[in-house]
Design a protein around this motif. Structure first.
Motif, PDB file in Angstrom:
ATOM      1  N   PHE A  11       7.327   9.386   3.623  1.00  0.00           N
ATOM      2  CA  PHE A  11       6.075  10.110   3.806  1.00  0.00           C
ATOM      3  C   PHE A  11       5.171   9.727   2.646  1.00  0.00           C
ATOM      4  CE2 PHE A  11       3.077  13.480   3.403  1.00  0.00           C
ATOM      5  CZ  PHE A  11       2.883  13.982   4.682  1.00  0.00           C
ATOM      6  N   SER A  12       4.024   9.147   2.950  1.00  0.00           N
ATOM      7  CA  SER A  12       3.108   8.681   1.911  1.00  0.00           C
ATOM      8  C   SER A  12       1.766   9.402   2.027  1.00  0.00           C
ATOM      9  CB  SER A  12       2.905   7.175   2.062  1.00  0.00           C
ATOM     10  OG  SER A  12       2.046   6.679   1.071  1.00  0.00           O
ATOM     11  N   VAL A  13       1.327   9.967   0.913  1.00  0.00           N
ATOM     12  CA  VAL A  13       0.014  10.608   0.861  1.00  0.00           C
ATOM     13  C   VAL A  13      -1.004   9.547   0.453  1.00  0.00           C
ATOM     14  CG1 VAL A  13      -1.392  12.389  -0.244  1.00  0.00           C
ATOM     15  CG2 VAL A  13       1.015  12.842   0.317  1.00  0.00           C
ATOM     16  N   ILE A  14      -2.050   9.433   1.241  1.00  0.00           N
ATOM     17  CA  ILE A  14      -3.058   8.399   1.019  1.00  0.00           C
ATOM     18  C   ILE A  14      -4.277   9.012   0.332  1.00  0.00           C
ATOM     19  CG2 ILE A  14      -4.513   6.669   2.131  1.00  0.00           C
ATOM     20  CD1 ILE A  14      -1.438   6.136   2.280  1.00  0.00           C
ATOM     21  N   ASN A  72      10.887   4.182   9.525  1.00  0.00           N
ATOM     22  CA  ASN A  72       9.871   5.153   9.948  1.00  0.00           C
ATOM     23  C   ASN A  72       9.052   5.572   8.740  1.00  0.00           C
ATOM     24  OD1 ASN A  72      10.567   5.712  12.845  1.00  0.00           O
ATOM     25  ND2 ASN A  72      12.545   6.070  11.875  1.00  0.00           N
ATOM     26  N   ILE A  73       7.739   5.496   8.909  1.00  0.00           N
ATOM     27  CA  ILE A  73       6.803   5.815   7.836  1.00  0.00           C
ATOM     28  C   ILE A  73       5.747   6.759   8.383  1.00  0.00           C
ATOM     29  CG2 ILE A  73       5.107   4.857   6.211  1.00  0.00           C
ATOM     30  CD1 ILE A  73       6.617   2.120   6.629  1.00  0.00           C
ATOM     31  N   GLN A  74       5.401   7.743   7.580  1.00  0.00           N
ATOM     32  CA  GLN A  74       4.296   8.630   7.938  1.00  0.00           C
ATOM     33  C   GLN A  74       3.270   8.570   6.823  1.00  0.00           C
ATOM     34  OE1 GLN A  74       5.395  12.532   9.239  1.00  0.00           O
ATOM     35  NE2 GLN A  74       3.278  13.289   9.205  1.00  0.00           N
ATOM     36  N   MET A  75       2.017   8.360   7.187  1.00  0.00           N
ATOM     37  CA  MET A  75       0.927   8.300   6.215  1.00  0.00           C
ATOM     38  C   MET A  75      -0.093   9.368   6.551  1.00  0.00           C
ATOM     39  SD  MET A  75       0.278   4.244   5.675  1.00  0.00           S
ATOM     40  CE  MET A  75       1.376   3.301   4.639  1.00  0.00           C
ATOM     41  N   GLU A  76      -0.376  10.195   5.553  1.00  0.00           N
ATOM     42  CA  GLU A  76      -1.328  11.290   5.737  1.00  0.00           C
ATOM     43  C   GLU A  76      -2.369  11.259   4.634  1.00  0.00           C
ATOM     44  OE1 GLU A  76      -1.355  13.201   8.334  1.00  0.00           O
ATOM     45  OE2 GLU A  76       0.621  12.668   9.125  1.00  0.00           O
ATOM     46  N   LYS A 132       8.435  -4.261  13.145  1.00  0.00           N
ATOM     47  CA  LYS A 132       9.261  -3.350  13.949  1.00  0.00           C
ATOM     48  C   LYS A 132       9.603  -2.067  13.190  1.00  0.00           C
ATOM     49  CE  LYS A 132      11.249  -6.906  16.928  1.00  0.00           C
ATOM     50  NZ  LYS A 132      10.500  -8.040  16.632  1.00  0.00           N
ATOM     51  N   VAL A 133       8.570  -1.517  12.580  1.00  0.00           N
ATOM     52  CA  VAL A 133       8.679  -0.277  11.811  1.00  0.00           C
ATOM     53  C   VAL A 133       7.795   0.766  12.489  1.00  0.00           C
ATOM     54  CG1 VAL A 133       8.114   0.781   9.587  1.00  0.00           C
ATOM     55  CG2 VAL A 133       9.104  -1.494   9.650  1.00  0.00           C
ATOM     56  N   GLY A 134       8.294   1.990  12.584  1.00  0.00           N
ATOM     57  CA  GLY A 134       7.489   3.068  13.142  1.00  0.00           C
ATOM     58  C   GLY A 134       6.498   3.577  12.110  1.00  0.00           C
ATOM     59  N   LEU A 135       5.252   3.734  12.520  1.00  0.00           N
ATOM     60  CA  LEU A 135       4.223   4.275  11.634  1.00  0.00           C
ATOM     61  C   LEU A 135       3.506   5.382  12.387  1.00  0.00           C
ATOM     62  CD1 LEU A 135       2.525   4.260   9.039  1.00  0.00           C
ATOM     63  CD2 LEU A 135       1.107   2.491  10.101  1.00  0.00           C
ATOM     64  N   ILE A 136       3.392   6.541  11.760  1.00  0.00           N
ATOM     65  CA  ILE A 136       2.788   7.690  12.418  1.00  0.00           C
ATOM     66  C   ILE A 136       1.882   8.440  11.447  1.00  0.00           C
ATOM     67  CG2 ILE A 136       4.600   9.385  11.923  1.00  0.00           C
ATOM     68  CD1 ILE A 136       3.041   8.812  15.362  1.00  0.00           C
TER      69      ILE A 136
END
Length: 91
Positions: free
Chosen positions: A11-14, A36-40, A76-80
């Motif tokens: 989980f990465s805060v942008i 799996n990566i989540q960017m917020e 082939k990485v999930g990004l959400i």
């Protein structure tokens, strides 16, 4: 974690400091073994408002998120992102 076949999500805060690095962050996290990566975007509330952190430009976030999605697809990485995830959630 990668050596132990541990599944993990990043989980990465942008912020204004890393918004232009979003595609590179996907590459880096992928090299670490993240699938799996989540960017917020940083929300300027609480301590962020007390530190006078500047609000992130939403257009800059959106543009860089789309570029990061292209990189994620190649790797082939999930990004959400929470707003993006809502498009796939049934009403």
């Amino acid at each position: 974690m990668q050596n132990n076949d541990t599944k993990f999500k990043i989980f990465s805060v942008i912020t204004n400091l890393n918004v232009d690095k979003m595609p590179d962050l996907v590459k880096y996290f992928s090299k670490l073994g993240a699938k799996n990566i989540q960017m917020e975007p940083l929300h300027v509330v609480g301590r962020a408002s007390q530190q006078k952190v500047k609000r992130l430009n939403p257009d800059s976030f959106a543009k860089n998120f789309v570029n990061a999605l292209d990189v994620a697809k190649e790797l082939k990485v999930g990004l959400i992102n929470a707003a993006y995830a809502n498009l796939y959630t049934p009403a």
